[in-house]
Design a protein around this motif. Sequence first.
Motif, PDB file in Angstrom:
ATOM      1  N   GLU A 241       0.798  -1.257  -0.003  1.00 60.65           N
ATOM      2  CA  GLU A 241       0.105  -0.168  -0.053  1.00 60.65           C
ATOM      3  C   GLU A 241       0.671   1.291  -0.108  1.00 60.65           C
ATOM      4  O   GLU A 241       0.464   2.039  -0.599  1.00 60.65           O
ATOM      5  N   LYS A 244       2.039   1.677  -3.309  1.00 60.75           N
ATOM      6  CA  LYS A 244       1.017   1.887  -4.344  1.00 60.75           C
ATOM      7  C   LYS A 244       0.696   3.678  -4.051  1.00 60.75           C
ATOM      8  O   LYS A 244       0.444   4.206  -5.124  1.00 60.75           O
ATOM      9  N   HIS A 245       0.636   4.017  -3.046  1.00 60.68           N
ATOM     10  CA  HIS A 245       0.194   5.395  -2.658  1.00 60.68           C
ATOM     11  C   HIS A 245       1.232   6.548  -3.116  1.00 60.68           C
ATOM     12  O   HIS A 245       1.129   7.461  -3.589  1.00 60.68           O
ATOM     13  N   LEU A 276      -3.715   6.652   2.995  1.00 60.08           N
ATOM     14  CA  LEU A 276      -2.716   5.625   3.418  1.00 60.08           C
ATOM     15  C   LEU A 276      -2.694   5.826   4.759  1.00 60.08           C
ATOM     16  O   LEU A 276      -2.569   4.572   5.233  1.00 60.08           O
TER      17      LEU A 276
END
Length: 291
Positions: A241, A244-245, A276
Amino acid sequence: MSVTPLVSVIVVNYNAGALLAECVTAVLGSTVAVEVIVSDNGSVDDSLTRLRARVGADARLRIVENGANLGFAKGNNRALPLAGAPWLLFLNPDCIVAPDTLGRMVEALEAHPEAGIAGCMVRDPDGAEQVACRRAIPDPWIALRRLLGLERLGGAGLDQRHLPPPRESVTVEATSGSFMFVRRAALEQVGPLDEGYFLHCEDLDWFVRFAEAGWRVLLVPGVEVVHHKGACSGGDPLAVERHKHRGMERFYRKFQYRRYPRPFSWLVILGIRLHLGLLVARQWLGRGRTV
């Protein structure tokens, strides 16, 4: 006597397990001449051992051991100097192609000389079309409509599976990053993947750059592959994550930041970071409840 490859297939591996050998074996069974370059990002599982045991003696296979997890973009770029064919396929190690997949992709792009990069119908093992197969480039308004649950009212959306699949090859904004078929002449103009991304959004970055350079992004619906999604993304979901962010923020800063008033763009960046933060907080709270 060696045969000059028509397609160079680059596979970035990170702990893909038995799927890596399945993927490479399927590519080597293609009806056109191929070479396969596996760029291994420091895998600690048995994926390379399985691969060498199965097809290690095949001269068409080369393995680059990077010794560490360089990320998706840098892992692909490390293999590029070894690729000599006029066509290149950037393939996830959890994708399985058919014997005629690569030949049909070459035919499709030869019929569309204005296309620089192409994808196909990427399906789950059960045959369902995957969400990333044909999609729009994300922007703040699409994200807001999705957040508010307004996608059902119509308009452009990231997920286009509700639309009937095209019958012929069509131009799209983006396809799946798990299967990116590239014309070498176009790649030499556009340049390699942006290594500023580690994981996620580097494929969207590439699609935008191809389009900005005047090349079409093509979807070839008559060609299908099976994608066992997420084989290399396991381990630490929070790390995934974070990457991804960070990728989302980099993409927005590169291509969309200057399109909007600066205060609005600041809010978008803040929203990405807050999202996030909420995911991290939720993860930690969940751990606390299980202790």
